[in-house]
Design an enzyme around this catalytic site. Structure first.
Site, PDB file in Angstrom:
ATOM      1  N   GLU A   1      -3.952  -1.564   5.965  1.00  0.00           N
ATOM      2  CA  GLU A   1      -2.757  -1.206   6.755  1.00  0.00           C
ATOM      3  C   GLU A   1      -2.687   0.289   7.037  1.00  0.00           C
ATOM      4  OE1 GLU A   1      -0.975  -3.131   8.335  1.00  0.00           O
ATOM      5  OE2 GLU A   1      -0.794  -5.033   7.273  1.00  0.00           O
TER       6      GLU A   1
ATOM      7  N   HIS B   1       4.424   0.466   1.739  1.00  0.00           N
ATOM      8  CA  HIS B   1       4.623  -0.881   2.296  1.00  0.00           C
ATOM      9  C   HIS B   1       4.604  -1.858   1.135  1.00  0.00           C
ATOM     10  CE1 HIS B   1       3.751  -4.675   4.108  1.00  0.00           C
ATOM     11  NE2 HIS B   1       2.453  -4.626   3.895  1.00  0.00           N
TER      12      HIS B   1
ATOM     13  N   ASN C   1       0.845  -1.193   0.000  1.00  0.00           N
ATOM     14  CA  ASN C   1       0.000   0.000   0.000  1.00  0.00           C
ATOM     15  C   ASN C   1       0.883   1.247   0.000  1.00  0.00           C
ATOM     16  OD1 ASN C   1       0.289  -0.488   3.108  1.00  0.00           O
ATOM     17  ND2 ASN C   1      -1.087  -2.097   2.356  1.00  0.00           N
TER      18      ASN C   1
HETATM   19  P1  13P Z   1      -4.463  -3.768   1.422  1.00  0.00           P
HETATM   20  O1  13P Z   1      -4.896  -4.284   0.070  1.00  0.00           O
HETATM   21  O2  13P Z   1      -5.589  -3.689   2.400  1.00  0.00           O
HETATM   22  O3  13P Z   1      -3.692  -2.474   1.288  1.00  0.00           O
HETATM   23  O4  13P Z   1      -3.470  -4.840   2.045  1.00  0.00           O
HETATM   24  C1  13P Z   1      -2.395  -5.291   1.292  1.00  0.00           C
HETATM   25  C2  13P Z   1      -1.259  -5.689   2.166  1.00  0.00           C
HETATM   26  O5  13P Z   1      -0.176  -5.786   1.655  1.00  0.00           O
HETATM   27  C3  13P Z   1      -1.452  -5.949   3.595  1.00  0.00           C
HETATM   28  O6  13P Z   1      -0.238  -6.158   4.229  1.00  0.00           O
END
Ligand code: 13P
Length: 222
Positions: free
Chosen positions: A80, A99, A31
């Protein structure tokens, strides 16, 4: 009508697609966020949860406050979001957080290895070792708190049994840090396999940390 913060939301979308092109995220993993608006309103533009980046549009990039209350965007924010919020709250120098689950960073995160300053960029750009945070369940404030504790004043961390997170004074910088972490993680894994990990001498790392801290102070003043 989802028309506010379009520049920042477009940047988030473009960085998401670039991360996928670079192979640092796949499908909808990871994200990306950037602060938007006046600091006192505590808003960020952030990728929506579970949306494949190949299909992501500007209108779908969410704008939320630090409690996750929607301000703009057609989809709910990343699961996240607390990780992003916790870093923004702890670090005034940070404008953007990314991330990823990039492979070599994840290998080190699974092994629970802190990546030491092996090459100069680790201390110059990231502020020192890339530490592995304690494990936290995905999407929780616990994960976010443990991540911030491991991050301290640096620009990247490993999330144990999960992936990595990097931040920066801009989305461009955060993206560069994600690429650097993956490159350094790759070097570290190969050097360990060769049985020859020579970290930089402590006096070199100290000089590089001093350079890092000078830049950090300027970024903190904004
Ligand atoms: P999201 O799609 O909710 O951003 O989550 C992806 C992710 O990598 C969780 O660690």
């Amino acid at each position: 009508m989802a028309d506010r913060f379009l520049n920042e939301r477009r940047q988030v979308m473009e960085v998401a697609k670039e991360l996928e092109r670079l192979g640092l995220v796949a499908v909808s993993s990871g994200n990306i966020s950037v602060r938007v608006g006046d600091r006192k309103h505590n808003l960020m533009a952030i990728t929506p949860t579970s949306k494949p980046y190949a299909e992501l549009t500007v209108d779908e990039v969410a704008v939320v406050d630090y409690e996750g209350e929607p301000v703009e965007g057609d989809l709910p924010p990343s699961s996240e979001m607390y990780l992003h919020v916790a870093i923004y709250q702890a670090r005034p120098d940070v404008q953007a957080v990314i991330h990823t689950h990039s492979i070599y960073a994840s290998v080190c995160a699974v092994a629970g290895w802190d990546i030491p300053p092996l090459v100069d960029e680790v201390a110059v750009y990231l502020g020192g070792p890339i530490k592995a945070a304690q494990y936290g369940f995905p999407g929780t404030r616990d994960l976010a708190d443990k991540a911030v504790a491991a991050l301290e004043d640096r620009k990247a961390i490993l999330l144990r049994n999960h992936g990595m997170a990097a931040c920066g004074a801009s989305l461009t910088e955060a993206l560069a840090h994600c690429r650097l972490v993956e490159r350094v993680a790759q070097i570290y894994v190969h050097a360990r396999n060769l049985g020859a990990v020579n970290v930089l001498p402590a006096d070199v790392v100290e000089k590089e940390r001093t350079m890092y801290l000078m830049k950090l102070r300027a970024q903190q003043k904004g």
